[in-house]
Structures are given as C-alpha cells and as structure tokens.
Design a protein around this motif. Structure first.
Motif, PDB file in Angstrom:
ATOM      1  N   CYS A   6     -26.543   1.228   0.370  1.00 59.26           N
ATOM      2  CA  CYS A   6     -25.172   0.750   0.539  1.00 59.26           C
ATOM      3  C   CYS A   6     -24.460   1.556   1.621  1.00 59.26           C
ATOM      4  N   ALA A   7     -23.524   0.909   2.293  1.00 59.19           N
ATOM      5  CA  ALA A   7     -22.732   1.585   3.314  1.00 59.19           C
ATOM      6  C   ALA A   7     -21.551   2.303   2.669  1.00 59.19           C
ATOM      7  N   TRP A   8     -21.089   3.370   3.332  1.00 62.64           N
ATOM      8  CA  TRP A   8     -19.920   4.109   2.860  1.00 62.64           C
ATOM      9  C   TRP A   8     -18.911   4.211   4.005  1.00 62.64           C
ATOM     10  N   ALA A   9     -17.688   3.724   3.751  1.00 66.75           N
ATOM     11  CA  ALA A   9     -16.642   3.737   4.771  1.00 66.75           C
ATOM     12  C   ALA A   9     -15.916   5.077   4.767  1.00 66.75           C
ATOM     13  N   ALA A  10     -15.867   5.718   5.928  1.00 65.62           N
ATOM     14  CA  ALA A  10     -15.166   6.991   6.055  1.00 65.62           C
ATOM     15  C   ALA A  10     -13.691   6.786   6.351  1.00 65.62           C
ATOM     16  N   ARG A  11     -13.369   5.664   7.002  1.00 66.29           N
ATOM     17  CA  ARG A  11     -11.986   5.418   7.396  1.00 66.29           C
ATOM     18  C   ARG A  11     -11.753   3.923   7.521  1.00 66.29           C
ATOM     19  N   VAL A  12     -10.572   3.473   7.072  1.00 66.94           N
ATOM     20  CA  VAL A  12     -10.177   2.072   7.199  1.00 66.94           C
ATOM     21  C   VAL A  12      -8.745   2.043   7.716  1.00 66.94           C
ATOM     22  N   LEU A  13      -8.537   1.379   8.839  1.00 66.86           N
ATOM     23  CA  LEU A  13      -7.215   1.302   9.465  1.00 66.86           C
ATOM     24  C   LEU A  13      -6.802  -0.159   9.578  1.00 66.86           C
ATOM     25  N   VAL A  14      -5.595  -0.480   9.112  1.00 70.75           N
ATOM     26  CA  VAL A  14      -5.084  -1.849   9.139  1.00 70.75           C
ATOM     27  C   VAL A  14      -3.621  -1.828   9.578  1.00 70.75           C
ATOM     28  N   ASN A  15      -3.174  -2.917  10.193  1.00 70.82           N
ATOM     29  CA  ASN A  15      -1.763  -3.013  10.584  1.00 70.82           C
ATOM     30  C   ASN A  15      -0.996  -3.939   9.648  1.00 70.82           C
ATOM     31  N   SER A  16      -1.301  -3.816   8.355  1.00 67.69           N
ATOM     32  CA  SER A  16      -0.628  -4.596   7.317  1.00 67.69           C
ATOM     33  C   SER A  16      -0.436  -3.713   6.093  1.00 67.69           C
ATOM     34  N   GLY A  17       0.814  -3.596   5.627  1.00 70.03           N
ATOM     35  CA  GLY A  17       1.081  -2.803   4.436  1.00 70.03           C
ATOM     36  C   GLY A  17       0.424  -3.385   3.199  1.00 70.03           C
ATOM     37  N   ASP A  18       0.439  -4.725   3.068  1.00 74.27           N
ATOM     38  CA  ASP A  18      -0.192  -5.371   1.915  1.00 74.27           C
ATOM     39  C   ASP A  18      -1.698  -5.131   1.903  1.00 74.27           C
ATOM     40  N   ALA A  19      -2.329  -5.261   3.076  1.00 73.13           N
ATOM     41  CA  ALA A  19      -3.771  -5.035   3.157  1.00 73.13           C
ATOM     42  C   ALA A  19      -4.115  -3.582   2.864  1.00 73.13           C
ATOM     43  N   CYS A  20      -3.259  -2.665   3.290  1.00 75.53           N
ATOM     44  CA  CYS A  20      -3.488  -1.244   3.031  1.00 75.53           C
ATOM     45  C   CYS A  20      -3.411  -0.950   1.532  1.00 75.53           C
ATOM     46  N   ASP A  21      -2.385  -1.465   0.860  1.00 69.24           N
ATOM     47  CA  ASP A  21      -2.234  -1.247  -0.584  1.00 69.24           C
ATOM     48  C   ASP A  21      -3.400  -1.850  -1.357  1.00 69.24           C
ATOM     49  N   HIS A  22      -3.814  -3.049  -0.955  1.00 65.33           N
ATOM     50  CA  HIS A  22      -4.935  -3.706  -1.630  1.00 65.33           C
ATOM     51  C   HIS A  22      -6.223  -2.901  -1.453  1.00 65.33           C
ATOM     52  N   GLY A  23      -6.463  -2.427  -0.232  1.00 64.99           N
ATOM     53  CA  GLY A  23      -7.668  -1.649   0.013  1.00 64.99           C
ATOM     54  C   GLY A  23      -7.694  -0.361  -0.786  1.00 64.99           C
ATOM     55  N   ARG A  24      -6.543   0.300  -0.885  1.00 67.25           N
ATOM     56  CA  ARG A  24      -6.472   1.566  -1.617  1.00 67.25           C
ATOM     57  C   ARG A  24      -6.645   1.382  -3.121  1.00 67.25           C
ATOM     58  N   LYS A  25      -5.839   0.489  -3.701  1.00 66.79           N
ATOM     59  CA  LYS A  25      -5.753   0.397  -5.155  1.00 66.79           C
ATOM     60  C   LYS A  25      -6.840  -0.470  -5.776  1.00 66.79           C
ATOM     61  N   ASP A  26      -7.189  -1.573  -5.110  1.00 64.05           N
ATOM     62  CA  ASP A  26      -8.115  -2.525  -5.718  1.00 64.05           C
ATOM     63  C   ASP A  26      -9.563  -2.338  -5.280  1.00 64.05           C
ATOM     64  N   VAL A  27      -9.765  -1.937  -4.030  1.00 63.50           N
ATOM     65  CA  VAL A  27     -11.127  -1.832  -3.505  1.00 63.50           C
ATOM     66  C   VAL A  27     -11.567  -0.380  -3.359  1.00 63.50           C
ATOM     67  N   GLY A  28     -10.650   0.569  -3.548  1.00 62.48           N
ATOM     68  CA  GLY A  28     -11.021   1.978  -3.476  1.00 62.48           C
ATOM     69  C   GLY A  28     -11.352   2.465  -2.087  1.00 62.48           C
ATOM     70  N   LEU A  29     -10.761   1.852  -1.070  1.00 63.29           N
ATOM     71  CA  LEU A  29     -11.032   2.238   0.312  1.00 63.29           C
ATOM     72  C   LEU A  29     -10.025   3.282   0.797  1.00 63.29           C
ATOM     73  N   PRO A  30     -10.417   4.130   1.737  1.00 64.52           N
ATOM     74  CA  PRO A  30      -9.493   5.122   2.306  1.00 64.52           C
ATOM     75  C   PRO A  30      -8.606   4.487   3.380  1.00 64.52           C
ATOM     76  N   SER A  31      -7.833   3.486   2.988  1.00 66.94           N
ATOM     77  CA  SER A  31      -7.054   2.701   3.948  1.00 66.94           C
ATOM     78  C   SER A  31      -5.812   3.450   4.414  1.00 66.94           C
ATOM     79  N   GLN A  32      -5.485   3.258   5.694  1.00 68.29           N
ATOM     80  CA  GLN A  32      -4.280   3.816   6.294  1.00 68.29           C
ATOM     81  C   GLN A  32      -3.654   2.754   7.195  1.00 68.29           C
ATOM     82  N   VAL A  33      -2.329   2.816   7.316  1.00 69.21           N
ATOM     83  CA  VAL A  33      -1.628   1.884   8.201  1.00 69.21           C
ATOM     84  C   VAL A  33      -1.738   2.386   9.640  1.00 69.21           C
ATOM     85  N   ALA A  34      -1.959   1.464  10.561  1.00 66.10           N
ATOM     86  CA  ALA A  34      -2.121   1.829  11.967  1.00 66.10           C
ATOM     87  C   ALA A  34      -1.551   0.733  12.855  1.00 66.10           C
ATOM     88  N   LYS A  35      -1.380   1.067  14.121  1.00 67.02           N
ATOM     89  CA  LYS A  35      -0.965   0.097  15.130  1.00 67.02           C
ATOM     90  C   LYS A  35      -2.170  -0.248  15.999  1.00 67.02           C
TER      91      LYS A  35
END
Length: 229
Positions: free
Chosen positions: A86-115
């Motif tokens: 399986c792959a392991w994500a070290a960093r996830v960057l998105v320009n959407s607050g909703d996508a960031c919250d979903h990635g953090r809380k529901d999928v367990g990803l290290p999501s951060q908001v970015a431009k």
C-alpha cells in the motif's frame, strides 16, 4: 493490527466518493531513510538498494463532493501489507477547506490548505535537422519553428497569515492549445490500495482503495519539479 474503516462525512455522504477531472501521476524513487520519517514504525517499507517507490499525484477536479478544487498528494513510499503493498501519503495539499476537513477527519490524511497558482504561456520551439545545421554554417539555413505550451503550477501552503512555497511544477507540451477531449487514448482502470491515519485528527489506522478510471493522453509532456525546503 487493527484497521478502522473510513467514516461517512455529512457533507460528502456515504462512500464511494466520486471525483472527476484531470490528473498527473508521477512515480519516482525515494531514499528509504527519508521515507521512513513519514511512515509509522509498525510498517515494513518495501525497498531495494536503499530506495522505495514514491511520487506525487497532481489533480484538478471539475466535479467532486467538495466542488471544484486542486490537489497535490506526495507519496512517501510503499509499505508492505500481505499479500500486497500500500502507498503512504506524506503530504496532501488542497485549495478547498471542505476537502481539507474531509481528508483530515474522515480519510485520515495529513491534509493542509494551500494555494495553487497556475500560468500557461505559449513559447516558440526551434527544430533543426542536421542538414539545416550545415546550411546554417554557410548562411543558407532555414530553421522551422512551432509553438509549445508551458504550464507553471506553484503550490503554496497557507497556515493562517503565513505562507510557505512548497513546490513548483512545470509541464511542457509540444501541442499548444490542445483540448484534453481531443487526445483520448485507451481506457485504463486501476486500483491503488493505500494506508492513512495516525494523525492528530484521526489516530486510527485506515485502509482504503482509490479506483481510477482514465484515458491516457498521447500528448507528450516534459516535467520539471522544483521542491522548496
């Protein structure tokens, strides 16, 4: 090893979650000592000669549960999960607050908001044959030129008032102004099993799979990636 299931986000509804858009998936070798810094110690890294397989996934979604947004996923490496890996994500960057919250809380990803700053420029491309090169030396050369598109994507992480440039991705194509629908290749279907979790937002260990259906472009690309420390 106990593995939790992903939860159902109220905004996203029940899985499977469907994302439609365009993406670039680039694989490359990562030093094992660097990858281990992002992977839980309970996992065994899939490696050979001091390297594992990492990469990045750059996507621009036109339709998703969070609407239109961009995403950059940095893959640290591959971990062993018998009978597969399986792959392991070290960093996830998105320009959407909703996508960031979903990635953090529901999928367990290290999501951060970015431009995501994008710029497309058309530049001339010179093409010379050996014969034309000889003609140039005697003053009778005729160099044929064409145009190429350069796509420049700058990803900047935002944390309150502070901003940090993460990377700059440059794509060069020899077919300017081409529409993706005009360059459809054969249909490709694949499944990418992944682990996530062990974060402050989701301490559980999660396992999920990304089912990808796409059409590969015949259009050649030249990739130049610059990472800012």
């Amino acid at each position: 090893m106990e593995i939790a299931r992903t939860k159902c986000s109220l905004g996203y509804g029940k899985p499977p979650w469907i994302f439609k858009g365009r993406a670039l998936y680039q694989l490359h070798l990562v030093k094992s000592e660097i990858a281990r810094a992002f992977i839980p110690k309970e996992f065994r890294l899939v490696e050979a000669f001091g390297y594992t397989l990492g990469g990045f996934f750059l996507a621009s979604y036109e339709d998703s549960p969070a609407g239109v947004f961009d995403e950059l996923v940095v893959i640290a490496g591959i971990v062993w999960n018998p009978p597969t890996s399986c792959a392991w994500a070290a960093r996830v960057l998105v320009n959407s607050g909703d996508a960031c919250d979903h990635g953090r809380k529901d999928v367990g990803l290290p999501s951060q908001v970015a431009k995501f700053s994008k710029k497309i420029t058309a530049t001339p491309k010179q093409r010379k044959s050996k014969f034309n090169g000889f003609l140039d030396t005697i003053g009778f050369g005729t160099a044929s030129s064409s145009m190429k598109d350069c796509i420049d994507v700058l990803v900047t992480e935002t944390n309150g008032p502070s901003e940090t440039d993460i990377c700059n991705i440059k794509l060069t194509t020899s077919v300017p102004g081409v529409k993706f629908d005009e360059w459809k290749g054969p249909a490709i279907r694949m499944s990418l099993p992944s682990f996530s979790g062990r974060t402050e937002y989701n301490p559980n260990l999660l396992k999920y799979s990304c089912s990808i259906e796409c059409r590969r472009q015949h259009q050649p690309l030249i990739l130049n990636l610059t990472h800012f420390d």
